[in-house]
Write an enzyme that holds these catalytic residues in place. Sequence first.
Site, PDB file in Angstrom:
ATOM      1  N   GLU A   3       0.857  -1.178   0.000  1.00  0.00           N
ATOM      2  CA  GLU A   3       0.000   0.000   0.000  1.00  0.00           C
ATOM      3  C   GLU A   3       0.900   1.237   0.000  1.00  0.00           C
ATOM      4  OE1 GLU A   3      -3.139  -0.269   2.987  1.00  0.00           O
ATOM      5  OE2 GLU A   3      -2.966  -2.430   3.030  1.00  0.00           O
ATOM      6  N   LYS A  56      -0.534   3.810  -5.599  1.00  0.00           N
ATOM      7  CA  LYS A  56       0.368   2.669  -5.407  1.00  0.00           C
ATOM      8  C   LYS A  56       1.287   2.467  -6.609  1.00  0.00           C
ATOM      9  CE  LYS A  56      -3.307   0.400  -2.783  1.00  0.00           C
ATOM     10  NZ  LYS A  56      -4.286  -0.708  -2.815  1.00  0.00           N
ATOM     11  N   ARG A 256     -12.956  -9.024   0.984  1.00  0.00           N
ATOM     12  CA  ARG A 256     -11.719  -8.850   1.745  1.00  0.00           C
ATOM     13  C   ARG A 256     -12.019  -8.934   3.241  1.00  0.00           C
ATOM     14  NH1 ARG A 256      -8.140  -5.467  -0.977  1.00  0.00           N
ATOM     15  NH2 ARG A 256      -6.610  -6.506   0.339  1.00  0.00           N
TER      16      ARG A 256
END
Length: 266
Positions: A3, A56, A256
């Site tokens: 991240e 990112k 997730r």
Amino acid sequence: MPELPEVQTIINGLNKKVISKTISSIIEKRRGTIIFGENIKICEFGKIENIKRRGKYIIIKTSKDLKLIIHLRMTGKLIFEKDLNNSSSHSRAEIIFSDKTKLIFDDVRTFGKIQIINVNKTINSLQKLGVEPLSNKFDAEYLKNEIKNRKAPIKNVLLDQKVIAGLGNIYVAEILFRAKVHPATLANKIKTTDLKRIVSETKSVLQEAIKHNGTTISDYRSVEDKNGEFQNFLRVYGKETCECGAMIQKIKQAGRSTYFCEECQK
Ligand SMILES: [Zn+2]
């Protein structure tokens, strides 16, 4: 997945190790790792002039007006290697420098990509990115405006790269824990005082994580092939018991895992 803090740590490492080096060649070790933009005819890559982050993405600009746009996806790593004869087991591409050193793009899962385009071109996914969370543009007003019509859980909205660029599963869990906001709260129902806390905790978590060279839970390594240290400072992600004594809950949101404390995050 790396991240923002991990990508920033990699960029800080690249700025120490490869800035100003001349690229003599780029070798693709696995087909499909390198994607060339339209009309790119490479004779020379030139010298690395600057290395920047957007969300990112790692963006390397060279003196021959080229940009290398690197996304590490799930398991990508960039490892600096002084010995041209050394490689790594999952090397997918190698950037070779004229001083006989190299940068290995290692990627177990092979989702990572290197795109090479002309310096005045861009790619769609970069153009669509939302605000940089460490910039002054990211404030409660921006967030309020972005989420006013969003009936999705706040966790999913914070993960949306089109809203905020660079956050992922680990840091969003930590941000919501520190801001004391339940991850399933509908974004458009969040009070302004909570939004302000989300913004300030986002900035402080990211800054602390950069200071500790990112979080290593499985794959992430710095350019020097070292682990990050922020995993030692996580307060909710991957934990079983909260500081308050309650059990940490683990649920699935948009496929997730979400970690949170029902007592601290109401
Ligand atoms: Zn708690």
